[in-house]
Design a protein around this motif. Structure first.
Motif, short mmCIF file in Angstrom:
data_model
loop_
_atom_site.label_atom_id
_atom_site.label_comp_id
_atom_site.label_asym_id
_atom_site.label_seq_id
_atom_site.Cartn_x
_atom_site.Cartn_y
_atom_site.Cartn_z
N ARG A 110 24.02 139.51 6.54
CA ARG A 110 24.49 138.15 6.23
C ARG A 110 25.76 137.83 7.00
NH1 ARG A 110 23.80 137.39 -0.32
NH2 ARG A 110 21.61 136.79 -0.30
N ARG A 111 25.83 136.58 7.42
CA ARG A 111 27.02 136.11 8.11
C ARG A 111 27.58 134.91 7.37
NH1 ARG A 111 24.92 136.12 14.44
NH2 ARG A 111 24.45 138.37 14.56
N PRO A 112 28.89 134.72 7.41
CA PRO A 112 29.48 133.56 6.74
C PRO A 112 28.95 132.25 7.30
CG PRO A 112 31.16 135.17 7.34
CD PRO A 112 29.91 135.60 8.02
N ALA A 113 28.71 131.27 6.41
CA ALA A 113 28.24 129.97 6.86
C ALA A 113 29.34 129.27 7.66
CB ALA A 113 27.83 129.12 5.66
N THR A 114 28.93 128.56 8.70
CA THR A 114 29.90 127.89 9.58
C THR A 114 29.75 126.37 9.57
OG1 THR A 114 28.38 128.17 11.45
CG2 THR A 114 30.04 129.90 11.09
N ARG A 115 28.77 125.84 8.84
CA ARG A 115 28.56 124.40 8.80
C ARG A 115 27.81 124.03 7.53
NH1 ARG A 115 23.24 123.70 9.99
NH2 ARG A 115 22.22 125.41 11.14
N SER A 116 27.84 122.75 7.20
CA SER A 116 27.09 122.26 6.05
C SER A 116 25.59 122.39 6.30
CB SER A 116 27.44 120.80 5.77
OG SER A 116 28.80 120.67 5.42
N ASN A 117 24.85 122.59 5.24
CA ASN A 117 23.38 122.72 5.28
C ASN A 117 22.92 123.96 6.04
OD1 ASN A 117 23.05 120.48 3.73
ND2 ASN A 117 22.22 119.18 5.35
N GLU A 118 23.81 124.89 6.29
CA GLU A 118 23.38 126.15 6.89
C GLU A 118 22.85 127.10 5.82
OE1 GLU A 118 25.06 129.80 9.72
OE2 GLU A 118 26.35 128.11 9.20
N THR A 119 23.56 127.18 4.69
CA THR A 119 23.14 128.07 3.62
C THR A 119 23.44 127.43 2.27
OG1 THR A 119 23.71 130.00 4.98
CG2 THR A 119 23.33 130.38 2.63
N TRP A 120 22.40 127.31 1.46
CA TRP A 120 22.55 126.88 0.07
C TRP A 120 22.37 128.08 -0.84
CZ3 TRP A 120 19.36 121.70 -0.74
CH2 TRP A 120 19.93 120.69 0.05
N ALA A 121 22.86 127.94 -2.07
CA ALA A 121 22.63 128.95 -3.10
C ALA A 121 22.06 128.25 -4.32
CB ALA A 121 23.93 129.67 -3.45
N MET A 122 21.16 128.93 -5.03
CA MET A 122 20.45 128.29 -6.14
C MET A 122 20.27 129.29 -7.28
SD MET A 122 16.92 126.09 -5.80
CE MET A 122 16.02 127.43 -4.99
N ASP A 123 20.40 128.78 -8.51
CA ASP A 123 20.29 129.65 -9.68
C ASP A 123 20.04 128.79 -10.92
OD1 ASP A 123 20.23 131.96 -11.13
OD2 ASP A 123 22.39 132.29 -11.15
N PHE A 124 19.89 129.44 -12.07
CA PHE A 124 19.72 128.75 -13.35
C PHE A 124 20.88 129.09 -14.28
CE2 PHE A 124 15.23 128.79 -12.02
CZ PHE A 124 14.92 127.46 -12.24
N VAL A 125 21.29 128.10 -15.08
CA VAL A 125 22.28 128.28 -16.13
C VAL A 125 21.63 127.91 -17.45
CG1 VAL A 125 24.50 127.54 -17.05
CG2 VAL A 125 24.21 127.82 -14.60
N HIS A 126 21.87 128.70 -18.49
CA HIS A 126 21.26 128.48 -19.80
C HIS A 126 22.25 127.84 -20.76
CE1 HIS A 126 17.61 130.96 -18.96
NE2 HIS A 126 18.44 131.51 -18.09
N ALA A 169 16.54 116.29 -3.18
CA ALA A 169 17.89 116.54 -2.69
C ALA A 169 17.93 116.58 -1.17
CB ALA A 169 18.42 117.86 -3.27
N CYS A 170 16.92 117.21 -0.57
CA CYS A 170 16.90 117.33 0.89
C CYS A 170 16.70 116.00 1.59
CB CYS A 170 15.82 118.32 1.31
SG CYS A 170 16.16 120.03 0.84
N LYS A 171 15.99 115.08 0.95
CA LYS A 171 15.81 113.76 1.54
C LYS A 171 17.13 112.99 1.61
CE LYS A 171 10.91 113.07 0.42
NZ LYS A 171 9.92 112.29 -0.36
N GLU A 172 18.08 113.36 0.75
CA GLU A 172 19.37 112.68 0.74
C GLU A 172 20.38 113.33 1.69
OE1 GLU A 172 20.91 112.38 -3.17
OE2 GLU A 172 19.19 111.29 -3.99
#
Length: 269
Positions: A110-126, A169-172
């Motif tokens: 893994r490398r640090p992200a250098t721009r927007s929309n390069e890497t997203w993170a996703m999860d659930f919260v209860h 979300a991606c369409k926006e």
């Protein structure tokens, strides 16, 4: 008895009794043509390595889904061959596998992200409503800009629900290059896998039991819980959706985030 075992017995008889292969085969009733047969099948070491690499990352994939990924990469063998190698390598799924035995790809690439929309993170919260009804919130954040393209509360989620939310979300804001997720059933679903393949998005799976592999979403979820979930009573699903969306807009419009990165994309506020 399998030919390989009989061939080994012939060699043992020849060595111990100092007899010819012909006499040893006659004594064991083993055809000499079978003994001398050499397989013409090409080596499969590269295919074995690739199957193991896929299963190290996607630990909940069976041989059918592994075969789909191999076909996408250009392999042209049949599904039966994938199944045979998959089983020979001992990769069959087990319902209750101790965490210490689960294999996963190390996060050294893994490398640090250098721009927007390069890497997203996703999860659930209860969480839950005031009535006690269980609630789940899908959280998504851009790990470079800390911008949250979507926060969606629902009672239940399927893979198709996650795909629909991501598509909106991606369409926006555009499609990410990579999305970091855990091994949850919604994230390893066929629907999300097909969507990611069609959109050219890479799903980067965390190792089971290693939340630090997706530390950005864990930090975001902590702030989301402290500032939103713990400060509101949700009377209904609609009420939860409204309050969560209000907090998301407030969070995205903040002049500065804890990381020190100043959000400039005010058009999404």
């Amino acid at each position: 008895m399998k030919p390989g075992r009989k061939r080994k017995l012939v060699d043992e008889v020849c060595g111990e009794w100092q007899v010819s292969i012909r006499k040893a085969c006659e004594a064991l009733e083993f055809d000499r043509s079978t003994y001398h047969y050499k397989s013409r099948r090409c080596g499969q070491a590269a295919l074995e390595d690739r199957i193991k690499a896929i299963c190290h990352v996607r630990v909940r994939y069976g041989y059918r889904r592994v075969h789909v990924l191999l076909r996408r990469e250009g392999w042209r063998h049949g599904q039966n061959k994938t199944r045979r190698i998959y089983r020979e390598l001992g990769l069959q799924l087990r319902n209750k596998t101790p965490k210490r035995r689960v294999k996963a790809k190390l996060r050294d690439d893994r490398r640090p992200a250098t721009r927007s929309n390069e890497t997203w993170a996703m999860d659930f919260v209860h969480d839950q409503l005031a009535t006690g009804h269980k609630l789940r919130v899908l959280t998504i954040v851009d790990i470079f800009s800390r911008f949250s393209p979507a926060l969606q509360p629902r009672f239940t989620f399927r893979g198709s629900d996650v795909v629909a939310i991501l598509e909106r979300a991606c369409k926006e804001v555009g499609y990410p290059a990579t999305i970091r997720v855990d091994q949850g059933s919604e994230f390893v679903s066929r629907d999300l896998d097909l969507w990611a393949y069609q959109r050219g998005v890479t799903l980067d799976f965390s190792r089971p039991g290693k939340p630090t592999d997706n530390a950005f979403i864990e930090a975001f979820n902590g702030r989301f819980r402290a500032e939103c979930l713990n400060t509101h009573w949700f009377l209904s699903l609609a009420d939860a959706q409204e309050k969560v969306e209000t907090w998301r807009r407030y969070y995205n419009c903040a002049s500065e985030h804890p990381s020190g990165y100043v959000i400039e994309e005010k058009r999404f506020c």
